[in-house]
Scaffold this motif. Structure first.
Motif, PDB file in Angstrom:
ATOM      1  N   ASP A   1      -4.700   2.867  -3.184  1.00  0.00           N
ATOM      2  CA  ASP A   1      -4.374   1.575  -2.564  1.00  0.00           C
ATOM      3  C   ASP A   1      -3.043   1.038  -3.067  1.00  0.00           C
ATOM      4  OD1 ASP A   1      -6.737   1.199  -0.918  1.00  0.00           O
ATOM      5  OD2 ASP A   1      -7.833   0.990  -2.797  1.00  0.00           O
TER       6      ASP A   1
ATOM      7  N   LYS B   1      -6.936  -5.965   2.029  1.00  0.00           N
ATOM      8  CA  LYS B   1      -5.812  -5.022   1.934  1.00  0.00           C
ATOM      9  C   LYS B   1      -5.997  -3.872   2.917  1.00  0.00           C
ATOM     10  CE  LYS B   1      -5.982  -4.575  -2.638  1.00  0.00           C
ATOM     11  NZ  LYS B   1      -5.611  -4.133  -4.007  1.00  0.00           N
TER      12      LYS B   1
ATOM     13  N   THR C   1      -3.473  -3.072   6.032  1.00  0.00           N
ATOM     14  CA  THR C   1      -2.784  -1.784   6.034  1.00  0.00           C
ATOM     15  C   THR C   1      -3.131  -0.940   7.250  1.00  0.00           C
ATOM     16  OG1 THR C   1      -2.773  -1.776   3.613  1.00  0.00           O
ATOM     17  CG2 THR C   1      -2.392   0.328   4.711  1.00  0.00           C
ATOM     18  N   LYS C   2      -4.398  -0.953   7.664  1.00  0.00           N
ATOM     19  CA  LYS C   2      -4.869  -0.012   8.677  1.00  0.00           C
ATOM     20  C   LYS C   2      -5.029  -0.606  10.073  1.00  0.00           C
ATOM     21  CE  LYS C   2      -7.169   3.541   5.989  1.00  0.00           C
ATOM     22  NZ  LYS C   2      -8.340   4.437   5.959  1.00  0.00           N
TER      23      LYS C   2
ATOM     24  N   ARG D   1       1.505  -6.691   3.978  1.00  0.00           N
ATOM     25  CA  ARG D   1       1.541  -5.778   5.131  1.00  0.00           C
ATOM     26  C   ARG D   1       2.922  -5.145   5.268  1.00  0.00           C
ATOM     27  NH1 ARG D   1      -1.088  -7.935  10.374  1.00  0.00           N
ATOM     28  NH2 ARG D   1      -2.785  -6.483   9.829  1.00  0.00           N
TER      29      ARG D   1
ATOM     30  N   SER E   1       3.485  -2.545   2.505  1.00  0.00           N
ATOM     31  CA  SER E   1       2.670  -1.352   2.740  1.00  0.00           C
ATOM     32  C   SER E   1       3.276  -0.487   3.832  1.00  0.00           C
ATOM     33  CB  SER E   1       1.240  -1.755   3.115  1.00  0.00           C
ATOM     34  OG  SER E   1       0.618  -2.450   2.061  1.00  0.00           O
ATOM     35  N   SER E   2       3.797  -1.131   4.873  1.00  0.00           N
ATOM     36  CA  SER E   2       4.432  -0.397   5.973  1.00  0.00           C
ATOM     37  C   SER E   2       5.671   0.346   5.487  1.00  0.00           C
ATOM     38  CB  SER E   2       4.815  -1.352   7.103  1.00  0.00           C
ATOM     39  OG  SER E   2       3.673  -1.970   7.643  1.00  0.00           O
TER      40      SER E   2
ATOM     41  N   GLN F   1       4.634   3.329   3.403  1.00  0.00           N
ATOM     42  CA  GLN F   1       4.155   4.428   4.221  1.00  0.00           C
ATOM     43  C   GLN F   1       5.297   5.146   4.921  1.00  0.00           C
ATOM     44  OE1 GLN F   1       0.910   5.314   4.173  1.00  0.00           O
ATOM     45  NE2 GLN F   1       1.578   7.129   5.300  1.00  0.00           N
TER      46      GLN F   1
END
Length: 283
Positions: A47, A231, A235-236, A272, A275-276, A279
């Motif tokens: 995470d 979270k 994220t998803k 967010r 996290s993007s 990724q």
């Protein structure tokens, strides 16, 4: 090495891999995960946070805990299986791992394999490897039996290592039942008193038991689980923060934003975005 078994009718799957395997195709799948570090110290990316795992330590993760499978280094075994292959919740009476190995606490439960236990786990993994290569009509059931044995042995070690000797079985079971209830109800119940009522205990009793065990407070455990789900959603999914807030039982989006920032140090939107970007960097 990578060994897999899949029942296409049930969509059940179990995977066993070592450091030579390419695990990219399993990223994003909803697997339970068991990682055994067999070599020097390594760091797991879970995470977005780094968790150190020393030699001969093992950790068990749920499908909602995102492990960066592409970032593993060292000498290790990774065992992956989905709910269709073996459902932890439905089979808890068989293995009693729920609330200990899986969904165990706000501090991810890590167990140490000592010189006595290590050969036993080595043998069990070797038998799993052998069985994954044996194709017949009872292969799936044999693999489930071996997985159950692995989980039971891990649960026994968790009970022994994660709780002081002064904590009796009844107190350990109370903590386990609390953890299970939090997993089932964290979206609707946010107060320790809610869970104390379900357990027929007072909030003070719960707090004392957790303190005696050296664990975080019951309220911290509840907050951790809510934040983990927040979270995951940020994220998803593409859900707005206010949608996530209502799903997690917050009456006002502003209350959710304050809670999330207190837990993570970031606003939902900032989390967010970060996290993007993370990724994108991995891709």
């Amino acid at each position: 090495m990578i060994k897999t078994y899949r029942d296409t009718e049930l969509d059940s799957q179990i995977v066993l891999a070592d450091q030579e395997a390419d695990l990219h195709r399993f990223i994003g799948e909803d697997f339970f995960k068991i990682i055994w570090n067999r070599g020097t110290a390594m760091a797991l990316d879970i995470d977005g946070e780094q968790l150190p795992l020393e030699q001969d330590q093992m950790i068990c993760l749920t499908p909602i805990q995102n492990l960066n499978l592409s970032n593993l280094t060292g000498d290790y075994y990774v065992l992956l299986f989905n709910r269709e292959f073996y459902c932890i919740h439905e089979n808890d009476q068989e293995v009693s791992c729920e609330g200990l190995l899986f969904w165990g606490s706000s501090e991810l439960p890590v167990i140490q394999l000592d010189e006595e236990e290590k050969p036993k786990f080595e043998t069990l993994f070797h038998v799993l490897i052998d069985e994954l290569g044996t194709k017949d009509r009872i292969q799936g059931e044999m693999l489930r039996m071996l997985l159950k044995r692995l989980i039971i042995k891990g649960t026994r070690l968790a009970r022994k290592q994660l709780f002081p000797e002064s904590i009796g079985n009844s107190q350990t079971e109370l903590i386990r039942r609390f953890n299970i209830l939090v997993e089932q109800h964290f979206r609707e119940y946010h107060q320790v008193s809610d869970y104390a009522d379900m357990l027929y205990k007072s909030p003070k009793t719960l707090s004392n038991v957790f303190a005696d065990a050296g664990h975080k407070t019951p309220l911290e455990m509840i907050h951790y689980r809510i934040a983990l789900e927040a979270k995951r959603q940020l994220t998803k999914t593409d859900k707005f923060a206010k949608e996530i807030a209502f799903e997690l039982g917050f009456e006002e989006p502003a209350h959710f934003s304050r809670f999330f920032k207190k837990q993570t140090g970031m606003s939902p939107s900032a989390y967010r975005n970060s996290s993007s970007k993370l990724q994108e960097g991995k891709n």
